[in-house]
Design a protein around this motif. Structure first.
Motif, PDB file in Angstrom:
ATOM      1  N   ASN A   1       0.777  -1.159  -0.032  1.00  0.00           N
ATOM      2  CA  ASN A   1       0.007  -0.041   0.136  1.00  0.00           C
ATOM      3  C   ASN A   1       1.078   1.292   0.079  1.00  0.00           C
ATOM      4  OD1 ASN A   1      -1.547   2.099   0.755  1.00  0.00           O
ATOM      5  ND2 ASN A   1      -2.891   0.971   2.003  1.00  0.00           N
ATOM      6  N   GLU A   2       0.830   1.918  -1.107  1.00  0.00           N
ATOM      7  CA  GLU A   2       1.890   2.942  -1.285  1.00  0.00           C
ATOM      8  C   GLU A   2       1.360   4.125  -0.174  1.00  0.00           C
ATOM      9  OE1 GLU A   2       0.814   5.102  -5.124  1.00  0.00           O
ATOM     10  OE2 GLU A   2      -0.895   4.404  -4.931  1.00  0.00           O
ATOM     11  N   TYR A   3       0.290   4.127   0.401  1.00  0.00           N
ATOM     12  CA  TYR A   3       0.105   5.042   1.391  1.00  0.00           C
ATOM     13  C   TYR A   3       0.322   4.622   2.865  1.00  0.00           C
ATOM     14  CZ  TYR A   3      -2.177   7.319  -2.485  1.00  0.00           C
ATOM     15  OH  TYR A   3      -2.516   7.608  -3.500  1.00  0.00           O
ATOM     16  N   ARG A   4       1.295   3.643   3.116  1.00  0.00           N
ATOM     17  CA  ARG A   4       1.676   3.120   4.378  1.00  0.00           C
ATOM     18  C   ARG A   4       3.076   2.899   4.163  1.00  0.00           C
ATOM     19  NH1 ARG A   4      -2.330   1.057   7.849  1.00  0.00           N
ATOM     20  NH2 ARG A   4      -0.586   1.091   9.179  1.00  0.00           N
ATOM     21  N   ARG A   5       3.613   4.259   3.977  1.00  0.00           N
ATOM     22  CA  ARG A   5       5.184   4.133   4.158  1.00  0.00           C
ATOM     23  C   ARG A   5       6.128   3.010   3.083  1.00  0.00           C
ATOM     24  NH1 ARG A   5       7.705   8.821   6.416  1.00  0.00           N
ATOM     25  NH2 ARG A   5       9.379   7.865   5.447  1.00  0.00           N
ATOM     26  N   ASP A   6       6.674   2.456   3.892  1.00  0.00           N
ATOM     27  CA  ASP A   6       7.517   1.298   3.498  1.00  0.00           C
ATOM     28  C   ASP A   6       6.625   0.160   2.642  1.00  0.00           C
ATOM     29  OD1 ASP A   6       9.808   2.532   4.042  1.00  0.00           O
ATOM     30  OD2 ASP A   6      10.391   1.460   5.798  1.00  0.00           O
ATOM     31  N   ASP A   7       5.513   0.051   3.389  1.00  0.00           N
ATOM     32  CA  ASP A   7       4.770  -1.150   2.385  1.00  0.00           C
ATOM     33  C   ASP A   7       4.413  -0.706   1.121  1.00  0.00           C
ATOM     34  OD1 ASP A   7       3.102  -3.278   2.847  1.00  0.00           O
ATOM     35  OD2 ASP A   7       1.304  -2.118   3.144  1.00  0.00           O
ATOM     36  N   GLY A   8       4.605   0.464   0.764  1.00  0.00           N
ATOM     37  CA  GLY A   8       4.606   0.899  -0.623  1.00  0.00           C
ATOM     38  C   GLY A   8       5.752   0.435  -1.622  1.00  0.00           C
ATOM     39  N   PHE A   9       6.662  -0.452  -1.073  1.00  0.00           N
ATOM     40  CA  PHE A   9       7.786  -0.825  -1.589  1.00  0.00           C
ATOM     41  C   PHE A   9       7.526  -1.655  -2.998  1.00  0.00           C
ATOM     42  CE2 PHE A   9      11.227  -4.064  -2.613  1.00  0.00           C
ATOM     43  CZ  PHE A   9      12.136  -3.225  -2.932  1.00  0.00           C
ATOM     44  N   GLY A  10       6.615  -2.682  -2.813  1.00  0.00           N
ATOM     45  CA  GLY A  10       6.143  -3.725  -4.063  1.00  0.00           C
ATOM     46  C   GLY A  10       5.472  -2.533  -5.041  1.00  0.00           C
ATOM     47  N   PRO A  11       4.481  -1.741  -4.664  1.00  0.00           N
ATOM     48  CA  PRO A  11       3.914  -0.808  -5.782  1.00  0.00           C
ATOM     49  C   PRO A  11       4.835  -0.257  -6.569  1.00  0.00           C
ATOM     50  CG  PRO A  11       2.482  -1.099  -4.138  1.00  0.00           C
ATOM     51  CD  PRO A  11       3.739  -1.789  -3.678  1.00  0.00           C
ATOM     52  N   THR A  12       6.015   0.510  -5.665  1.00  0.00           N
ATOM     53  CA  THR A  12       7.034   1.292  -6.293  1.00  0.00           C
ATOM     54  C   THR A  12       7.670   0.700  -7.317  1.00  0.00           C
ATOM     55  OG1 THR A  12       7.085   2.834  -4.357  1.00  0.00           O
ATOM     56  CG2 THR A  12       8.733   2.775  -5.600  1.00  0.00           C
ATOM     57  N   VAL A  13       8.165  -0.592  -6.972  1.00  0.00           N
ATOM     58  CA  VAL A  13       8.927  -1.394  -7.779  1.00  0.00           C
ATOM     59  C   VAL A  13       7.971  -1.457  -9.108  1.00  0.00           C
ATOM     60  CG1 VAL A  13      10.032  -3.608  -8.355  1.00  0.00           C
ATOM     61  CG2 VAL A  13      10.541  -2.243  -6.050  1.00  0.00           C
ATOM     62  N   VAL A  14       6.883  -1.999  -8.919  1.00  0.00           N
ATOM     63  CA  VAL A  14       6.010  -2.076 -10.126  1.00  0.00           C
ATOM     64  C   VAL A  14       5.713  -0.885 -11.082  1.00  0.00           C
ATOM     65  CG1 VAL A  14       3.623  -2.482 -10.870  1.00  0.00           C
ATOM     66  CG2 VAL A  14       4.614  -4.113  -9.078  1.00  0.00           C
ATOM     67  N   ALA A  15       5.882   0.231 -10.174  1.00  0.00           N
ATOM     68  CA  ALA A  15       5.647   1.653 -11.013  1.00  0.00           C
ATOM     69  C   ALA A  15       6.891   1.751 -11.867  1.00  0.00           C
ATOM     70  CB  ALA A  15       5.337   2.854 -10.167  1.00  0.00           C
ATOM     71  N   ARG A  16       8.088   1.523 -11.273  1.00  0.00           N
ATOM     72  CA  ARG A  16       9.403   1.744 -11.834  1.00  0.00           C
ATOM     73  C   ARG A  16       9.501   0.439 -13.083  1.00  0.00           C
ATOM     74  NH1 ARG A  16      12.890   4.355 -14.400  1.00  0.00           N
ATOM     75  NH2 ARG A  16      14.979   3.589 -14.134  1.00  0.00           N
ATOM     76  N   LEU A  17       9.063  -0.589 -12.976  1.00  0.00           N
ATOM     77  CA  LEU A  17       9.128  -1.631 -13.992  1.00  0.00           C
ATOM     78  C   LEU A  17       8.401  -1.291 -15.093  1.00  0.00           C
ATOM     79  CD1 LEU A  17       8.953  -4.900 -11.770  1.00  0.00           C
ATOM     80  CD2 LEU A  17      10.904  -4.224 -13.337  1.00  0.00           C
ATOM     81  N   THR A  18       7.196  -0.740 -14.734  1.00  0.00           N
ATOM     82  CA  THR A  18       6.292  -0.008 -15.704  1.00  0.00           C
ATOM     83  C   THR A  18       6.839   0.962 -16.736  1.00  0.00           C
ATOM     84  OG1 THR A  18       4.455  -0.880 -14.539  1.00  0.00           O
ATOM     85  CG2 THR A  18       3.990   0.714 -16.218  1.00  0.00           C
ATOM     86  N   GLU A  19       7.615   1.838 -15.903  1.00  0.00           N
ATOM     87  CA  GLU A  19       8.290   3.026 -16.640  1.00  0.00           C
ATOM     88  C   GLU A  19       9.331   2.585 -17.708  1.00  0.00           C
ATOM     89  OE1 GLU A  19       8.233   6.066 -12.816  1.00  0.00           O
ATOM     90  OE2 GLU A  19      10.200   5.254 -13.789  1.00  0.00           O
TER      91      GLU A  19
END
Length: 150
Positions: free
Chosen positions: A7-25
């Motif tokens: 969950n990107e709105y729970r600080r470090d819990d956003g790690f997985g979505p952040t990696v997915v966003a970067r892979l998509t970029e």
């Protein structure tokens, strides 16, 4: 199949979505890449639905590993996930990855190969943005995902 959990709105819990966003970029997940890239909240049945039938599923998640600082990286494959004690394999989603794998195994709904790339998180409270230690792990994990699916 690449699955970012969190969950990107729970600080470090956003790690997985952040990696997915970067892979998509970077184009991973485009139809021509042949790789499906998704983010999910970690609810076990949604996770199992995403990886069912995949030859390879790479799950990216932040975990509570008991260390005082975040950023330690882990790479586990299917057999190692079911052997971990629950307190070590607990994700921030209330059920351990090992328990989710065991459920998938009982239902006959595991991918042929499952790799979990996890990072130890430190802050899981409300708020956006990764702690610096966890943010520093994004690019190395993106590179590892690309190695695995490339």
């Amino acid at each position: 199949m690449v699955i970012g959990v969190g969950n990107e709105y729970r600080r470090d819990d956003g790690f997985g979505p952040t990696v997915v966003a970067r892979l998509t970029e970077l184009g991973l997940g485009d139809p021509e890449s042949g790789v499906t890239v998704r983010a999910t909240d970690g609810e076990p049945t949604r996770l199992i639905d995403l990886w069912t039938g995949a030859d390879l599923a790479v799950v990216v998640d932040a975990v509570r590993d008991g260390h005082d600082h975040g950023g330690h990286r882990y790479e586990l494959v299917l057999g190692e996930l079911t052997d971990l004690p629950d307190e070590r394999s607990s994700s921030s989603h209330g059920i351990s990855l090992g328990s989710t794998v065991e459920l998938g195994q009982a239902l006959g709904r595991l991918p042929h190969r499952l790799v979990v790339l996890a990072v130890g998180g430190h802050e899981f409270g409300f708020g956006a943005g990764l702690t610096p230690e966890v943010a520093a792990a994004v690019e190395p994990v993106v590179a590892r995902v690309r190695d695995l699916v490339g």
